[in-house]
Design a protein around this motif. Sequence first.
Motif, PDB file in Angstrom:
ATOM      1  N   LYS A 135      29.101  29.214  72.303  1.00 41.75           N
ATOM      2  CA  LYS A 135      29.128  27.770  72.446  1.00 41.75           C
ATOM      3  C   LYS A 135      30.221  27.339  73.417  1.00 41.75           C
ATOM      4  O   LYS A 135      31.321  27.884  73.418  1.00 41.75           O
ATOM      5  CB  LYS A 135      29.389  27.107  71.080  1.00 41.75           C
ATOM      6  N   VAL A 136      29.910  26.348  74.249  1.00 41.93           N
ATOM      7  CA  VAL A 136      30.924  25.744  75.099  1.00 41.93           C
ATOM      8  C   VAL A 136      31.954  25.060  74.200  1.00 41.93           C
ATOM      9  O   VAL A 136      31.607  24.370  73.249  1.00 41.93           O
ATOM     10  CB  VAL A 136      30.287  24.721  76.064  1.00 41.93           C
ATOM     11  N   GLY A 137      33.224  25.283  74.487  1.00 41.84           N
ATOM     12  CA  GLY A 137      34.296  24.734  73.658  1.00 41.84           C
ATOM     13  C   GLY A 137      34.807  25.696  72.612  1.00 41.84           C
ATOM     14  O   GLY A 137      35.830  25.431  71.970  1.00 41.84           O
ATOM     15  N   ALA A 138      34.118  26.833  72.435  1.00 41.98           N
ATOM     16  CA  ALA A 138      34.563  27.828  71.453  1.00 41.98           C
ATOM     17  C   ALA A 138      35.853  28.495  71.925  1.00 41.98           C
ATOM     18  O   ALA A 138      36.049  28.735  73.116  1.00 41.98           O
ATOM     19  CB  ALA A 138      33.483  28.887  71.239  1.00 41.98           C
ATOM     20  N   VAL A 139      36.723  28.768  70.977  1.00 38.93           N
ATOM     21  CA  VAL A 139      38.011  29.402  71.267  1.00 38.93           C
ATOM     22  C   VAL A 139      38.078  30.738  70.544  1.00 38.93           C
ATOM     23  O   VAL A 139      37.720  30.833  69.362  1.00 38.93           O
ATOM     24  CB  VAL A 139      39.187  28.499  70.826  1.00 38.93           C
ATOM     25  N   PHE A 140      38.538  31.771  71.246  1.00 40.32           N
ATOM     26  CA  PHE A 140      38.615  33.113  70.680  1.00 40.32           C
ATOM     27  C   PHE A 140      40.011  33.689  70.877  1.00 40.32           C
ATOM     28  O   PHE A 140      40.719  33.320  71.821  1.00 40.32           O
ATOM     29  CB  PHE A 140      37.598  34.042  71.357  1.00 40.32           C
ATOM     30  N   PRO A 141      40.417  34.630  70.029  1.00 37.34           N
ATOM     31  CA  PRO A 141      41.742  35.248  70.182  1.00 37.34           C
ATOM     32  C   PRO A 141      41.765  36.264  71.321  1.00 37.34           C
ATOM     33  O   PRO A 141      40.726  36.801  71.715  1.00 37.34           O
ATOM     34  CB  PRO A 141      41.947  35.948  68.828  1.00 37.34           C
TER      35      PRO A 141
END
Length: 259
Positions: A135-141
């Motif tokens: 998804k656009v806007g998703a944040v991952f480590p």
Amino acid sequence: MKKAKKTVQPGAPALEKGLDLLEALAAESRGLNQKQLAERVGRSVGEIFRMLVALEQRGYVTRDLATGEYTLTLKLFRIASQFPPTERLLQAALPIMEQLAARVRLSCHLTVLHGEQFLVIARIEPEWLMGWSVKVGAVFPLTQQYASAKVLAAFQLEARRNELADVIAAHDHVSLKKAVAALDRVSAEGGNFSNDDGYTRILAYSCPIIEASGRAVAALTVPLVREDKIATAEAASIAGELRSAARTVSEKIGGTVRP
């Protein structure tokens, strides 16, 4: 002898309260009600009520009338996307990403560093019935589990690269030496094209988007379908198309990527 006066830094309690609420909501994949939010930020329900009303009126959060839970809207993401460097990057990348997705018949996405994490700022889907995308806007480590993370960290100037190697080492519970070695392999290959390192969570190829300074401002990534082993010729074709697309975008923003 007079004692020196202690300098008091001016504060902005209302701003801090609002930022605390936004950060608390950003950290949750699901909505939070007023009581839960108050607990997250260490304040009473009464203290956060007016701020939530203001954030809702300004369009930063939305409230589910049935559950009373608050969630973030995409307004913050839209504001960030209007920042000139990001807008310029998207203008250069999106047409090339559309061509890439059509050629490899897989989705592709563009990610940027976001503190000690990385953020998806664009995604293109192919005209294909099956695939894997984010998804656009998703944040991952930042971890070796993700191809984008390795590429974004590997192609930085030395000081920043060392900082990110520390973050990856801590997250993956490995030695700094091992984390640096993994980044060295990625930079030597010109991107992430190896998925047998024992860490990769999502099978994907990824290349850096390089600006004039020589650092990666973004990573262009193609997630692959894990169920079926990709033939050597097909894998080479996808890698070639990805390298070419990343090079074209880099050149459009004034940078270069080696062939």
